[in-house]
Design an enzyme around this catalytic site. Structure first.
Site, short mmCIF file in Angstrom:
data_model
loop_
_atom_site.label_atom_id
_atom_site.label_comp_id
_atom_site.label_asym_id
_atom_site.label_seq_id
_atom_site.Cartn_x
_atom_site.Cartn_y
_atom_site.Cartn_z
N HIS A 130 0.80 -1.22 0.00
CA HIS A 130 0.00 0.00 0.00
C HIS A 130 0.83 1.27 0.00
CE1 HIS A 130 1.20 -0.80 4.08
NE2 HIS A 130 0.76 0.34 4.50
N CYS A 131 2.16 1.16 0.10
CA CYS A 131 2.98 2.37 0.26
C CYS A 131 4.00 2.58 -0.85
CB CYS A 131 3.72 2.32 1.60
SG CYS A 131 2.67 2.58 3.04
N ILE A 132 4.94 1.67 -0.97
CA ILE A 132 6.13 1.92 -1.79
C ILE A 132 5.82 2.10 -3.27
CG2 ILE A 132 8.43 1.08 -2.40
CD1 ILE A 132 8.46 -0.37 0.30
#
Length: 438
Positions: free
Chosen positions: A271-273
């Site tokens: 969900h981030c990188i």
């Protein structure tokens, strides 16, 4: 106003509302309930709400026993009724921040949530945004929406940013033990937000502003994205040289200083990188700055699924087969090992690329009996059994996720070809005929 809120936080009489009961919001809700607060978990999905109120967890690494205990104590209730926001002293926003079609920030979830809070906002409340976003979002996007009510910050309500730092499946760190960075849009907001989180987590790190807090999360993920891109590029380079990148990393990480190991893979997931660095590059262009490292890392990382499919094609060609018509099994839908989280997983792209080339593709993942329908992918596939008899029916296996179940060497006995992107399959007389590192 601030002292009254601080007093309610101190004696645990404050009601904490958390909007979004997913991978970030649910563990946060449990942490605050376990710290003695009354918690309202808000979500638009009635199925999630009903499951939580029955004491069930729909996230594998968050045990059902933990949810059941919180529900049984009577302090945690999930709801789709956003009017209950009026009862909350603190409102924490944990909603998605995806990218648009052209890799531009999509703040629609944040905007819609702020608009849902505004008509229920009352004096004395603290609002905290946790969703990862570009610097300035809290001040420039959320604050104006909340102030359409005529209420003003900090005189009437407080507003801060505290980035989520979840790492699903991490056995060493969890929501309570990961330090919490907190920055308000003003000093009073910072003070209240710090007090709230300090009542639930082990360590709070105050910073001078919401913009610094927003930037700190982006720095963390940009750092990872760039270093993963570096090692992915070196993997391709070393492969051309006939050098095993995994052995190179193991040797390099024996240096006790000045080196942090990162590992290659079939692409970025989570969900981030894959998403967050582009929030910063988009915002930087507003200031006439071009974040070339971020863009280059994105180019390398997003190209990895196509590189892996190329390795599959080469390996099949060496076995005198073509991709078209071959039966290929992809091992793993999760973006990382041993969790049921498939957000932005490169496995979906691998499957679709192989299908586009005419392969008959299945997948195996013990955490996903059925492939989920996402924003960009809809496979309509179900997992095949994780056993040797099944695996031997395929022309090639493609290891995309390093689940513990896939490390059993007996699974690969008699399998003709394995393309391994995670370095978990070892060639042996009883194992596959060929193992290709990709």
């Amino acid at each position: 106003m601030n002292q009254q809120l601080l007093s309610r936080i101190s004696d645990r009489s404050a009601v904490v509302g958390i909007i979004g009961q997913g991978y970030v919001g649910l563990p946060l809700a449990l942490v605050f309930e376990e710290a003695g607060f009354t918690v309202r978990g808000f979500d638009l999905d009635p199925k999630k709400v009903d499951a939580l109120n029955r004491g069930e967890s729909y996230i594998r690494h968050i045990g059902g026993d933990r949810v059941k205990a919180s529900i049984a104590r009577g302090r945690f209730v999930a709801t789709t009724d956003f009017d209950q926001l009026r009862e909350c002293d603190a409102i924490l926003i944990c909603v998605p921040t995806p990218l648009g079609t052209h890799r531009e920030p999509d703040l629609s979830y944040i905007h819609n949530t702020a608009k849902a809070i505004a008509p229920r906002l009352r004096k004395g409340q603290l609002v905290v945004l946790e969703s990862t976003t570009y610097p300035g979002t809290t001040d420039e996007e959320v604050l104006p929406i909340l102030e359409t009510t005529g209420l003003r910050c900090p005189d009437d309500f407080l507003l801060a940013f505290s980035p989520e730092r979840e790492d699903p499946g991490n056995a060493h760190f969890n929501t309570k033990t990961i330090p919490k960075v907190v920055g308000g849009v003003n000093d009073a907001s910072t003070e209240a937000a710090v007090a709230l989180y300090a009542a639930g987590v082990d360590k709070v790190v105050p910073v001078s502003s919401a913009r610094v807090a927003e930037s700190s999360k982006l720095l963390e993920n940009v750092f990872r994205s760039i270093n993963i891109a570096l090692v992915n590029e070196l993997k391709i380079t070393f492969d051309r040289m006939g050098i095993n990148v995994w052995e190179v990393i193991e040797a390099a990480k024996t240096k006790p200083f000045g080196f942090t190991p990162f590992y290659p893979g079939p692409g970025l997931g989570g969900h981030c990188i894959p998403l967050d660095p582009f929030y910063l590059s988009w915002k930087a262009s507003e200031f006439g700055m071009w974040t070339r490292f971020i863009e280059l890392a994105g180019e390398v990382n997003t190209s990895m699924p196509r590189y892996v499919v190329g390795k599959v094609a080469d390996a099949l060609n060496d076995a005198q087969k073509s991709v078209k018509g071959s039966r290929i099994l992809v091992l793993g839908l999760s973006y990382k090992e041993n969790i049921d989280d498939d957000r932005e997983s490169p496995s979906y792209e691998l499957i679709e690329y192989l299908q586009d080339k005419g392969a008959h593709v299945d997948y195996c993942d013990p955490y996903f009996p059925h492939a989920r329908h996402g924003r960009r992918h809809s496979l309509n596939l179900s997992s095949v059994p994780c056993d040797n008899a099944t695996f031997r029916n395929y022309d090639a296996l493609l290891v995309s996720t390093a689940h513990a179940q896939f490390k059993d060497a007996s699974l690969y006995a008699g399998v003709p070809l394995v393309i391994d992107t995670r370095n978990i399959v070892k060639a042996s007389p009883a194992g596959p005929v060929t193992v290709v590192r990709a």
